[in-house]
Design a protein around this motif. Structure first.
Motif, short mmCIF file in Angstrom:
data_model
loop_
_atom_site.label_atom_id
_atom_site.label_comp_id
_atom_site.label_asym_id
_atom_site.label_seq_id
_atom_site.Cartn_x
_atom_site.Cartn_y
_atom_site.Cartn_z
N TYR A 1 -1.80 -11.70 -27.62
CA TYR A 1 -2.13 -12.03 -29.00
C TYR A 1 -1.62 -13.43 -29.29
CZ TYR A 1 -2.76 -11.94 -34.01
OH TYR A 1 -3.16 -12.24 -35.30
N ASN A 2 -2.56 -14.35 -29.52
CA ASN A 2 -2.23 -15.70 -29.96
C ASN A 2 -1.28 -16.41 -28.98
OD1 ASN A 2 -2.99 -17.49 -31.97
ND2 ASN A 2 -1.15 -17.15 -33.19
N VAL A 3 -1.60 -16.34 -27.70
CA VAL A 3 -0.69 -16.88 -26.68
C VAL A 3 -1.39 -17.87 -25.75
CG1 VAL A 3 0.98 -15.00 -26.62
CG2 VAL A 3 -1.12 -14.81 -25.28
N GLY B 1 -3.92 -4.29 -33.27
CA GLY B 1 -3.16 -3.10 -33.64
C GLY B 1 -1.69 -3.25 -33.36
N GLY B 2 -1.28 -4.40 -32.85
CA GLY B 2 0.13 -4.62 -32.55
C GLY B 2 0.46 -4.36 -31.09
N LEU B 3 1.68 -4.72 -30.72
CA LEU B 3 2.11 -4.66 -29.32
C LEU B 3 2.07 -3.25 -28.76
CD1 LEU B 3 3.28 -6.04 -26.83
CD2 LEU B 3 5.56 -5.86 -27.87
N SER C 1 -6.99 -11.12 -30.59
CA SER C 1 -6.35 -12.43 -30.74
C SER C 1 -7.30 -13.43 -31.38
CB SER C 1 -5.90 -12.94 -29.37
OG SER C 1 -5.17 -14.14 -29.51
N PRO C 2 -6.83 -14.20 -32.37
CA PRO C 2 -7.70 -15.17 -33.06
C PRO C 2 -7.90 -16.46 -32.27
CG PRO C 2 -5.51 -15.25 -34.01
CD PRO C 2 -5.50 -14.13 -33.01
N SER D 1 -0.22 -8.36 -2.89
CA SER D 1 -1.61 -8.54 -3.32
C SER D 1 -2.28 -7.28 -3.88
CB SER D 1 -2.44 -9.05 -2.14
OG SER D 1 -2.44 -8.10 -1.08
N ASP D 2 -1.70 -6.11 -3.62
CA ASP D 2 -2.37 -4.86 -3.98
C ASP D 2 -2.01 -4.44 -5.40
OD1 ASP D 2 -3.84 -2.56 -3.94
OD2 ASP D 2 -2.67 -1.55 -2.38
N PHE D 3 -2.51 -5.20 -6.37
CA PHE D 3 -2.21 -4.91 -7.76
C PHE D 3 -3.48 -4.98 -8.61
CE2 PHE D 3 -1.81 -9.57 -7.58
CZ PHE D 3 -2.56 -9.96 -8.69
N GLN D 4 -3.35 -4.47 -9.81
CA GLN D 4 -4.39 -4.52 -10.83
C GLN D 4 -3.74 -5.07 -12.10
OE1 GLN D 4 -4.88 -0.73 -12.63
NE2 GLN D 4 -7.04 -1.01 -13.15
N ALA D 5 -4.30 -6.13 -12.67
CA ALA D 5 -3.76 -6.73 -13.89
C ALA D 5 -4.68 -6.38 -15.06
CB ALA D 5 -3.65 -8.24 -13.74
N ILE D 6 -4.13 -5.68 -16.04
CA ILE D 6 -4.91 -5.25 -17.21
C ILE D 6 -4.50 -6.11 -18.39
CG2 ILE D 6 -5.47 -3.31 -18.71
CD1 ILE D 6 -4.37 -1.53 -16.35
N CYS D 7 -5.37 -7.04 -18.75
CA CYS D 7 -5.11 -7.96 -19.85
C CYS D 7 -5.72 -7.38 -21.13
CB CYS D 7 -5.72 -9.33 -19.56
SG CYS D 7 -5.21 -10.05 -17.98
N VAL D 8 -4.88 -7.04 -22.08
CA VAL D 8 -5.36 -6.40 -23.31
C VAL D 8 -5.39 -7.42 -24.43
CG1 VAL D 8 -5.03 -4.51 -24.93
CG2 VAL D 8 -4.34 -4.22 -22.54
N ASP D 9 -6.59 -7.83 -24.79
CA ASP D 9 -6.80 -8.78 -25.89
C ASP D 9 -6.71 -8.01 -27.20
OD1 ASP D 9 -7.59 -10.70 -27.69
OD2 ASP D 9 -9.71 -10.68 -27.07
N ASP D 10 -5.59 -8.15 -27.89
CA ASP D 10 -5.33 -7.38 -29.11
C ASP D 10 -5.91 -8.09 -30.33
OD1 ASP D 10 -4.24 -5.25 -30.60
OD2 ASP D 10 -2.42 -6.39 -31.03
#
Length: 338
Positions: free
Chosen positions: A12-14, A68-70, A42-43, A31-40
């Motif tokens: 959020y706003n970062v 909805g907040g962190l 963000s303006p 390397s064996d990861f999954q990154a879940i970026c949650v755009d809350d």
């Protein structure tokens, strides 16, 4: 194929910090990861920046949602997390390049549900000094960011008794385990087995949601590997939600967390667990919440505060007070008119 680690990154706003954060994930030695970026909701351009990473690297996915907040953003990321283990990373922070490699190796070696590392305790104060002096912090780098760890030689303390090691105390010189203490309850300085936390959501709409969440997780008697390496780089966001929050909201959030966690412990904790949790966590947050009273200048706000603390008393939160907190409890009772 199931990734070994899912890392949930609320945004959020970062936009100023986000590339550094996502680069630190993309450049992991593991390397064996999954990154879940949650755009809350963000303006700014945070969502678009994350989409750039997802377009180039299929380990990144972006979830867009209304603000909805962190807590809500972290919760929203969980249904997408398929990894064996879960990490959390705040999007204005970043991690050491070996964080995942080390945490996963320790989890496997020690058969741990949680791997507890820590954050660089020099870097954040350094940034705060630069900020206070009006200096540019953009080029300040942590001293240990380039350190290479020999994973096979990393020492850990493995325990099935998390209440012996977890504490909110800043100093615990009388604790025989003080070298291995899990200090404070920030969720981003641990890696968790997904099954351990899958049914424990964060409380939506409050600040300092880490405290009640971590309190619940401890009650599940996890096996913990404590390594105490500074693998996380915590950035003070001087315009962020905590530093700009109104004092009454901080107090309300803390008391909501206290009330929630106490109800869970009252229902499920052993006498030993309740005693340790109250001594090492709950009363520190009660004290923090009560200190906010001095900032409440209007009668309306003071009335709200009295009602909140009276509610905590009626629920039994102040029963069985440890000796060191008698004075605080008496002050609270005086404040609410007892």
């Amino acid at each position: 194929m199931q990734p070994k680690i899912s890392i949930i990154i609320p945004m959020y706003n970062v936009e100023k910090y986000l590339r550094r954060c996502l680069d630190s994930v993309q450049n992991q030695t593991f390397s064996d990861f999954q990154a879940i970026c949650v755009d809350d909701g963000s303006p700014d351009n945070s969502g678009q920046i994350a989409e750039e990473y997802a377009a180039r690297d299929n380990r990144f996915i972006v979830v867009h949602k209304e603000n909805g907040g962190l807590s809500d953003a972290r919760n929203a990321g969980m249904p997408y997390a398929t990894g064996e283990y879960i990490m959390y990373l705040d999007s204005d922070d970043f991690i050491h390049s070996q964080t995942m490699e080390i945490a996963y190796a320790m989890a496997r070696r020690d058969k741990a549900d949680i791997v507890a590392y820590t954050y660089d305790r020099i870097y954040r104060p350094q940034l705060m000094v630069y900020h206070k002096l009006g200096l540019n912090t953009d080029n300040v780098r942590p001293l240990g960011i380039r350190k290479k760890y020999n994973v096979a030689k990393i020492k850990s303390r493995v325990t099935d008794g998390v209440f012996e090691y977890a504490t909110e105390r800043a100093h615990n010189k009388f604790n025989k385990n003080r070298k291995w203490l899990i200090k404070h309850c920030q969720v981003w300085k641990n890696m968790y087995r997904r099954e351990l936390i899958a049914d424990t959501p964060f409380i939506k709409g409050i600040l300092f949601e880490d405290f009640p969440w971590w309190s619940e997780v401890m009650l599940k008697n996890p096996r913990v590997s404590i390594i105490n390496l500074p693998l996380y780089y915590y950035i003070p966001n001087f315009g962020g939600i905590v530093l700009s929050a109104k004092q009454l909201r901080i107090m309300q959030s803390l008391c909501t967390g206290i009330s929630h966690a106490y109800s869970v412990y009252k229902k499920s904790a052993t006498d030993y667990q309740m005693k340790k949790w109250q001594e090492q966590f709950m009363w520190y947050f009660v004290n923090w919440a009560f200190r906010k009273i001095k900032y409440l200048k209007s009668d309306d706000k003071l009335k709200v505060a009295r009602e909140i603390f009276a509610g905590l008393k009626d629920s039994g939160v102040f029963d069985n007070v440890p000796n060191e907190w008698f004075e605080l409890r008496n002050k609270i009772y005086e404040f609410i008119g007892m």
